[in-house]
Design an enzyme around this catalytic site. Structure first.
Site, PDB file in Angstrom:
ATOM      1  N   ASP A 345     -11.701 -60.572 -38.737  1.00  0.00           N
ATOM      2  CA  ASP A 345     -12.786 -61.744 -38.140  1.00  0.00           C
ATOM      3  C   ASP A 345     -13.822 -60.943 -37.388  1.00  0.00           C
ATOM      4  O   ASP A 345     -13.558 -59.935 -36.827  1.00  0.00           O
ATOM      5  CB  ASP A 345     -11.834 -62.678 -37.321  1.00  0.00           C
ATOM      6  CG  ASP A 345     -12.970 -63.420 -36.543  1.00  0.00           C
ATOM      7  OD1 ASP A 345     -13.927 -64.297 -37.229  1.00  0.00           O
ATOM      8  OD2 ASP A 345     -12.643 -63.896 -35.365  1.00  0.00           O
ATOM      9  N   LYS A 346     -14.918 -61.553 -36.771  1.00  0.00           N
ATOM     10  CA  LYS A 346     -15.915 -60.832 -36.186  1.00  0.00           C
ATOM     11  C   LYS A 346     -15.698 -61.187 -34.857  1.00  0.00           C
ATOM     12  O   LYS A 346     -15.376 -60.331 -33.887  1.00  0.00           O
ATOM     13  CB  LYS A 346     -17.272 -61.405 -36.738  1.00  0.00           C
ATOM     14  CG  LYS A 346     -18.316 -60.326 -36.030  1.00  0.00           C
ATOM     15  CD  LYS A 346     -19.666 -60.443 -36.698  1.00  0.00           C
ATOM     16  CE  LYS A 346     -20.140 -62.038 -36.229  1.00  0.00           C
ATOM     17  NZ  LYS A 346     -20.648 -62.203 -34.632  1.00  0.00           N
TER      18      LYS A 346
END
Length: 650
Positions: A345-346
């Site tokens: 995930d960012k």
């Protein structure tokens, strides 16, 4: 070799933990010390039994007392009394219809006695008993190395109540209490610094080598050491709810859980016993040499696998805990070793999740003050990281912060609120298009600097957009590079725009970057990869990552993430440091490698040993020596994963 029960669920604590001086919330004290004293008695009895067996062997060797010409009374008595634990366990295995090394050893010992090999039987018995004691000491050292964590918390805690500092037992501390920790003291709770400044050595919890400076507002963990100044800490989590408590539970769970590879080890141990007995029968049929037959049974040993496998798993989970990662069981450790694809995930995972506004772009003649004012109303009740940047800018511009009348949130798209009869929409371009607000949209950025575009509309008019960029974690790029060097495929998944996601992915050097994903689309992506035979680890921190964390072979949550993400995950990175993820992956692979080494080594030693014994190159004594030394060698091989003690008290 049986695992200890989980303390929290067991009515009586295991003997080796009964002395710990902890809050009952972490370790319920045993009703008494009877079990502990009995444990010491058994240990002395084992030593006395071994000494008795070897003295009996010496008596037989020097023929001190032999009233019968072909029967040694001392030899029979010594073998039966000394071998009682072996015979007892063999009988229990027969009742349970289990084939074990104790049963094969019983057959070998009784056979040796039957043919008059009294000295041989006694020496073999002594070897086996000594090996079991050494094995127990080795495994005990493994448990002590990890459960020494239980010695980290103080018995009493200084707290401030009614403007007075008082000492109370650690189990009487309550959430909300102000805890006072003097220099050199251990922090007893998870909480936030309310007053004072100091450096805290938290290597035992997060794995960070250097002390970390703590000031008001900073988080601290139970079990860490306050080094310099006094700290006042607001208690937020106690006992088993603390990060330290979760580490203890992970270790306890590891002792009780049985990973698939451990079940394989148990099956292989049984097969090796069948192999040894079958080879012994064949040897006797071909050679009619009873000594060679007994040597075949004795030389084959699978204890190194049966004992070494759980010890390696326990050691790996303990080492990971010392490095700053909680693995919730042996099953997930094994799955982690098999991972070939890591999905990242960012926001909050590769970044700090504390973005800042880089630019406010006007549309239809509206100014920055109007755009931020509208956005702040919409984001007032939002917990999204981008909302924090908007609220911070509103504070800088002295814009009054007001609550909306109505609030609704669409994951991955944005928010829509109502205020003073006007509708305010703040979010992605797709959200504005969905509401029919396309007139006068400002030009979209190309995402070259990884900024997210947040559009703002009020009363049916587009006011403009806000370009917000998050800050990458400093270790993220090196962590991604390390994972790729390990042969792992890295994929960046984000709900942000494809342009922003691609820009971040390019900076990090991931293999693939996919943006514009809703939570269910992330989970779908994980399912697609798994259907193609990939072993997937998903790393995330937010509520929107929970479905993907559950769907993955291994879900990995950042310690700074939401409670939902942490509960959904199989592995938790305590300090949210991605370099710890790399270390955890290496530990898992190393654990698997050590277990395979034990498997292959045992098969090689047993095959060669059985062959040599069948051909008459090994007598029973030499066969016993090879059995014992190979067993201990493989167990010691597993201890390489145990966390080492340090001056810091790790």
């Amino acid at each position: 070799m049986s695992s200890s029960p989980i303390i929290e669920k067991s009515p009586v604590s295991p003997p080796h933990l009964s002395e710990t001086r902890k809050s009952p919330k972490l370790n319920e004290p045993a009703p008494g010390t009877e079990s502990e004293e009995r444990g010491h008695g058994v240990e002395w009895a084992e030593l006395v039994r071994i000494a008795f067996v070897f003295l009996a062997a010496a008596a037989v060797w020097f023929r001190l007392w032999e009233p019968f010409p072909h029967v040694s009374v001392i030899g029979i008595a010594g073998a039966l009394i000394g071998g009682y634990p072996i015979f007892k366990e063999a009988f229990e295995n027969i009742v349970e219809r289990k084939m074990t090394m104790e049963l094969s050893m019983t057959i070998a010992l009784l056979s040796a006695l039957a043919i008059g090999e009294f000295f041989t039987a006694l020496v073999i018995t002594g070897f086996v008993l000594a090996a079991e004691v050494l094995e127990g000491l080795t495994v005990g050292r493994g448990r002590r190395a990890i459960q020494s964590l239980l010695d980290f918390l103080p018995r009493t805690v200084a707290i401030r109540r009614d403007d007075q500092v008082i000492e109370v037992p650690s189990d009487q501390v309550q959430v909300g209490d102000t805890v006072i920790v003097k220099p050199g003291g251990r922090i007893p709770v998870d909480g936030t610094v309310l007053g004072g400044r100091s450096f805290v050595e938290q290597a035992a919890i997060t794995g960070e080598a250097m002390p970390v400076e703590k000031a008001p507002g900073d988080a601290v963990y139970a079990g860490t050491i306050n080094q310099s100044g006094a700290l006042e800490i607001g208690a937020q989590k106690l006992g088993r709810d603390t990060t330290f408590g979760r580490i203890i539970e992970a270790v306890e769970r590891a002792e009780k859980s049985r990973a698939p590879i451990q079940k394989t080890a148990d099956r292989l141990a049984g097969y090796l016993v069948y192999f040894a007995l079958g080879a012994a029968v064949l040897t006797f049929i071909v050679t009619h040499n009873i000594r060679s037959t007994i040597s075949v049974v004795i030389v084959a040993g699978a204890c190194g696998i049966a004992a070494g496998t759980p010890l390696a798993i326990l050691g790996a989970i303990g080492r990971a805990a010392h490095q700053g990662a909680i693995i919730k069981g042996g099953l997930y450790l094994e799955a982690l070793a098999a991972v070939d694809t890591v999905l990242l995930d960012k926001t909050g995972t590769l970044t700090f999740g504390t973005p800042q506004i880089r630019e406010v772009i006007s549309a239809n003649g509206f100014g920055e003050q109007q755009i931020i004012a509208a956005a702040s109303i919409a984001e007032r009740k939002s917990e999204h990281p981008l909302a924090k940047a908007v609220m911070a800018r509103a504070t800088e511009l002295a814009i009054p912060l007001v609550d909306p009348d109505e609030f609704s949130y669409k994951p991955g798209r944005g928010v829509r609120v109502s205020y003073a009869g006007e509708e305010i929409v703040v979010g992605s371009l797709a959200l504005l298009v969905e509401h029919g607000m396309t007139r006068g949209l400002p030009g979209s950025s190309n995402g070259a600097d990884a900024a997210s575009e947040v559009y703002v509309a009020r009363a049916g008019q587009v006011l403009g957009s806000i370009r917000i960029a998050d800050v990458l974690r400093p270790e993220a790029k090196n962590a991604v590079a390390a994972m790729r060097q390990m042969g792992l495929r890295t994929v960046l998944l984000s709900g942000d725009t494809q342009a922003v996601t691609s820009s971040v992915g390019h900076d990090l050097g991931v293999d693939e970057a996919v943006g514009g994903l809703l939570p269910e689309e992330k989970a779908k992506r994980v399912a697609e990869l798994r259907s193609k035979g990939r072993n997937v680890a998903m790393v995330g921190d937010g509520i929107n990552d929970a479905p993907a964390l559950v769907e993955a072979n291994v879900g990995i949550a950042m310690g700074s993430g939401t409670d939902v993400a942490r509960e959904s995950a199989d592995v938790i990175l305590i300090g949210s440091d991605l370099s710890k993820l790399v270390e955890t992956l290496r530990i898992a692979r190393r654990c698997r490698g050590i277990i395979i080494q034990n498997f292959v080594g045992t098969l090689v030693v047993d095959s060669i040993g059985v062959g040599m014994a069948a051909l008459g190159f090994l007598n029973p004594l030499l066969a016993a020596f090879i059995h014992v030394t190979s067993e201990l060698a493989f167990i010691l091989n597993s201890t390489r994963l145990l966390p080492r003690s340090s001056k810091a008290g790790q």
